[in-house]
Design a protein around this motif. Structure first.
Motif, PDB file in Angstrom:
ATOM      1  N   GLN A 391      13.238   4.482  -2.040  1.00 19.80           N
ATOM      2  CA  GLN A 391      13.504   5.659  -1.033  1.00 19.80           C
ATOM      3  C   GLN A 391      12.676   6.676  -1.672  1.00 19.80           C
ATOM      4  OE1 GLN A 391      18.164   4.954  -0.789  1.00 19.80           O
ATOM      5  NE2 GLN A 391      17.492   6.457   0.733  1.00 19.80           N
ATOM      6  N   LEU A 392      12.506   7.676  -0.716  1.00 23.35           N
ATOM      7  CA  LEU A 392      11.929   8.903  -1.463  1.00 23.35           C
ATOM      8  C   LEU A 392      12.937   9.963  -1.921  1.00 23.35           C
ATOM      9  CD1 LEU A 392       9.336   9.441   1.423  1.00 23.35           C
ATOM     10  CD2 LEU A 392       8.906   8.706  -0.888  1.00 23.35           C
ATOM     11  N   CYS A 394      13.537  13.735  -3.391  1.00 18.74           N
ATOM     12  CA  CYS A 394      12.953  15.204  -3.616  1.00 18.74           C
ATOM     13  C   CYS A 394      13.618  15.672  -4.878  1.00 18.74           C
ATOM     14  CB  CYS A 394      13.365  15.858  -2.641  1.00 18.74           C
ATOM     15  SG  CYS A 394      12.482  17.701  -2.708  1.00 18.74           S
ATOM     16  N   VAL A 406      12.278  13.507   6.043  1.00 18.32           N
ATOM     17  CA  VAL A 406      10.845  13.228   5.555  1.00 18.32           C
ATOM     18  C   VAL A 406       9.891  13.240   6.665  1.00 18.32           C
ATOM     19  CG1 VAL A 406       9.440  11.681   4.334  1.00 18.32           C
ATOM     20  CG2 VAL A 406      12.051  11.722   3.815  1.00 18.32           C
ATOM     21  N   THR A 433       8.980   5.372   3.080  1.00 15.58           N
ATOM     22  CA  THR A 433       8.107   5.106   1.938  1.00 15.58           C
ATOM     23  C   THR A 433       6.719   4.626   2.490  1.00 15.58           C
ATOM     24  OG1 THR A 433       9.029   2.773   1.912  1.00 15.58           O
ATOM     25  CG2 THR A 433       9.844   4.542   0.459  1.00 15.58           C
ATOM     26  N   PRO A 438       3.649  12.142   2.301  1.00  7.30           N
ATOM     27  CA  PRO A 438       4.778  12.410   2.679  1.00  7.30           C
ATOM     28  C   PRO A 438       5.224  13.921   1.983  1.00  7.30           C
ATOM     29  CG  PRO A 438       5.230  10.950   0.855  1.00  7.30           C
ATOM     30  CD  PRO A 438       3.637  10.997   1.299  1.00  7.30           C
ATOM     31  N   CYS A 440       8.918  16.579   1.990  1.00  6.33           N
ATOM     32  CA  CYS A 440      10.233  17.093   2.217  1.00  6.33           C
ATOM     33  C   CYS A 440      10.456  18.067   3.228  1.00  6.33           C
ATOM     34  CB  CYS A 440      10.897  17.495   0.742  1.00  6.33           C
ATOM     35  SG  CYS A 440      12.574  18.054   1.083  1.00  6.33           S
ATOM     36  N   THR A 446       6.180  17.232  -2.339  1.00  2.64           N
ATOM     37  CA  THR A 446       6.111  15.793  -2.185  1.00  2.64           C
ATOM     38  C   THR A 446       7.183  15.225  -2.995  1.00  2.64           C
ATOM     39  OG1 THR A 446       3.626  16.384  -1.996  1.00  2.64           O
ATOM     40  CG2 THR A 446       4.416  14.146  -2.499  1.00  2.64           C
ATOM     41  N   PRO A 447       7.891  14.112  -2.169  1.00  2.00           N
ATOM     42  CA  PRO A 447       9.032  13.363  -3.087  1.00  2.00           C
ATOM     43  C   PRO A 447       8.507  12.229  -3.699  1.00  2.00           C
ATOM     44  CG  PRO A 447       8.744  12.963  -0.619  1.00  2.00           C
ATOM     45  CD  PRO A 447       7.770  14.011  -0.710  1.00  2.00           C
ATOM     46  N   VAL A 449       9.109   8.189  -5.289  1.00  6.79           N
ATOM     47  CA  VAL A 449       9.628   6.777  -4.756  1.00  6.79           C
ATOM     48  C   VAL A 449      10.588   6.593  -5.983  1.00  6.79           C
ATOM     49  CG1 VAL A 449       9.609   4.571  -4.351  1.00  6.79           C
ATOM     50  CG2 VAL A 449       7.727   6.198  -3.261  1.00  6.79           C
TER      51      VAL A 449
END
Length: 578
Positions: A391-392, A394, A406, A433, A438, A440, A446-447, A449
């Motif tokens: 998952q992403l 932040c 996202v 993902t 990607p 936030c 940018t988040p 993984v």
């Protein structure tokens, strides 16, 4: 007001006659269909549809019939029959008259086949004008102007009107009468520049031909699918006789007196209708209402007129990321957002007089109880999987980002504002993902993984049961072709496990140990809202939702909601075996 047109356009007569009658000032500007200038008005020439009326407000009307009614204003008659004749002219007469005019007037050809198509339409008009001076009422209306203008190339030059047309004495007398009136004579002179019907030839050749009306086969759905051509009809002789008798006598069955709660009745036709639950995080607009509310409302009213036992429910979908996002935007709690917008939704639907029997919401104890019950039934029957997913997260916000927190570039079509669960441009479902670049939605950073453990609905294991269910539904049910195509494409491509949990706070809590900090994914949870809203309406809700022998269910929704209603939700119910 400015009217853009080409020389000799018979449809321009509609606007000019109306302006003459109403005393409206009209600036007429001739344009070339083949050119597209850069000003606001000429941008509409890409449609090649003339005339075009520019209003003082800056709005544009590119329907000659609409322009006629607008210009007439208070001079027109407020009569539904006028609207019926305008609809007849545009949808019935024009599709067959236009090609005949091109051949007959524009090219000087006699085409008996084309005239055969126009003949019943002229016959209809001629009968309507029998012993009448005007189509509707006792004075000129938009109906007269529009139909007269459409027929001008045929009847405008009486020296060349054929014998086959002259036999329509009602039309001929009516047409001649209107032709002598100053508003009509002046319009002819303006539009044709004194050249009469001959001036219409070039415009006729350039006008786009309207589409012919689609005539559906009289065969029933089952006949068309089986190839049968039997004379079976969907209405019994007794029903036809009763309908004719009621029509002649002016009698109709008395409407059912609604007593709440409405429950299925033995021996009656019981209809359960739902509109897709609107997200609570916005104000409904016309598109929302037209998309799946108005259509369901019309159907519900039809069912009640038939005296069928009908329950129509809807409500706001209140859990999920969309609500959390709106709460952050407005500085409120999710519950406050739900309370605020549920009230707005309810008031708007009441203003439009949508005939819900009950309009509820999903943030209720009944929603939690029913959703968790379905979850436990799936869990005990081994239709759930546990998987670790990427998952992403932040780091700036210090939280896992749900799909709608996202945004990024779609990996399939490169649309740069795709959401983390679905691309609104290509319509494909995606994982957050998979997004390119990607970001936030909360802080625009940018988040990164990271992994998190989640529960999945084992759709591959449920696929045989779903396919068997669909095989029984398709031949006999009323699913739209669009719904069937979308569902078949999902099954054809092979179902994949679908995550049903999310790392959020606002949602129906997952009751399984080890996952109690998570909530159900909105598309596992939201369709259950139909059940829980009914349960808020009546504690005997199961008589509607667990009674397929007596109840017929109709879901109204937009096409992007189809797979969740036709695949994911049915799989949940089939797996629950309840």
């Amino acid at each position: 007001m400015k009217l853009l047109t080409d020389t000799g356009n018979q449809h321009t007569l509609k606007a000019v006659i109306a302006a003459n009658i109403a005393g409206a000032k009209l600036q007429i500007e001739e344009v070339d269909r083949s050119s597209c200038n850069t000003d606001l008005s000429a941008s509409f020439l890409q449609r090649k549809q003339l005339p075009i009326l520019e209003l003082p407000s800056g709005h544009v009307l590119f329907s000659a019939n609409a322009s006629c009614r607008y210009l007439l204003g208070s001079k027109d008659v407020d009569d539904c029959h006028v609207d019926e004749w305008l609809e007849w002219e545009s949808s019935q007469l024009q599709p067959f008259l236009a090609p005949y005019l091109v051949a007959c007037v524009g090219q000087g050809k006699k085409d008996s086949a084309m005239f055969a198509a126009v003949f019943p339409l002229l016959e209809h008009l001629d009968k309507a004008l029998k012993d009448r001076q005007y189509i509707v009422g006792s004075s000129v209306t938009a109906a007269d102007i529009v139909v007269w203008s459409a027929l001008y190339p045929l009847f405008g030059d009486f020296s060349k009107v054929s014998d086959e047309l002259m036999r329509y004495s009602g039309i001929v007398d009516w047409f001649q009468n209107l032709s002598t009136q100053e508003a009509f004579k002046s319009a002819i002179a303006t539009v044709t520049k004194g050249k009469g019907v001959s001036a219409c030839k070039a415009s006729l050749a350039a006008q786009p031909l309207p589409l012919k009306p689609v005539v559906k086969s009289a065969l029933s759905r089952s006949q068309s699918e089986t190839g049968s051509t039997s004379s079976e009809v969907s209405v019994s002789a007794e029903e036809v006789t009763a309908a004719i008798s009621s029509f002649k006598d002016g009698k109709c069955p008395k409407p059912r007196t609604t007593k709440h709660p409405i429950l299925p009745q033995e021996g009656e036709k019981n209809i359960l209708i739902t509109s897709a639950l609107p997200y609570v995080n916005n104000v409904p607009h016309l598109g929302n209402i037209i998309g799946c509310v108005l259509s369901a409302d019309v159907f519900a009213r039809f069912c009640r007129l038939r005296n069928w036992n009908t329950l129509y429910i809807c409500g706001t979908d209140e859990y999920g990321t969309a609500t959390e996002t709106k709460a952050l935007e407005e500085g409120l709690t999710p519950q406050q957002i739900c309370d605020k917008y549920n009230k707005i939704h309810s008031e708007i639907y009441e203003w439009f007089e949508i005939s819900f029997d009950f309009f509820g919401r999903t943030t209720t104890p009944q929603q939690t109880e029913i959703a968790q019950d379905i979850f436990w039934r799936l869990y005990k029957r081994n239709f759930l999987l546990t998987e670790t997913v990427e998952q992403l997260k932040c780091q700036q916000c210090d939280k896992f980002l749900a799909d709608r927190f996202v945004e990024g570039t779609c990996p399939l079509c490169n649309y740069d504002d795709a959401r983390g669960d679905q691309c609104d441009k290509c319509g494909k479902l995606i994982n957050a993902t998979e997004l390119k670049k990607p970001r936030c939605k909360l802080c625009n950073n940018t988040p990164v993984v990271q992994t998190s453990e989640h529960l999945f609905l084992d759709l591959p294991k449920l696929e045989p049961a779903l396919s068997a269910f669909l095989d029984t539904i398709y031949p006999t049910d009323d699913w739209s072709n669009n719904a069937k195509v979308i569902t078949r494409s999902w099954v054809r491509d092979g179902l994949k496990p679908r995550c049903i949990t999310r790392d959020l706070k606002w949602g129906t809590p997952v009751p399984l140990e080890g996952f109690t900090e998570k909530v159900f994914y909105v598309w596992f949870d939201a369709p259950i809202g139909y059940l829980s809203i009914t349960a808020n309406y009546t504690d005997q809700w199961e008589k509607w939702w667990k009674n397929p022998q007596q109840v017929t269910l109709y879901n109204f929704m937009a096409k992007d909601n189809v797979p969740f209603h036709s695949v994911v939700f049915p799989c949940s119910l089939l797996g629950a075996e309840d």
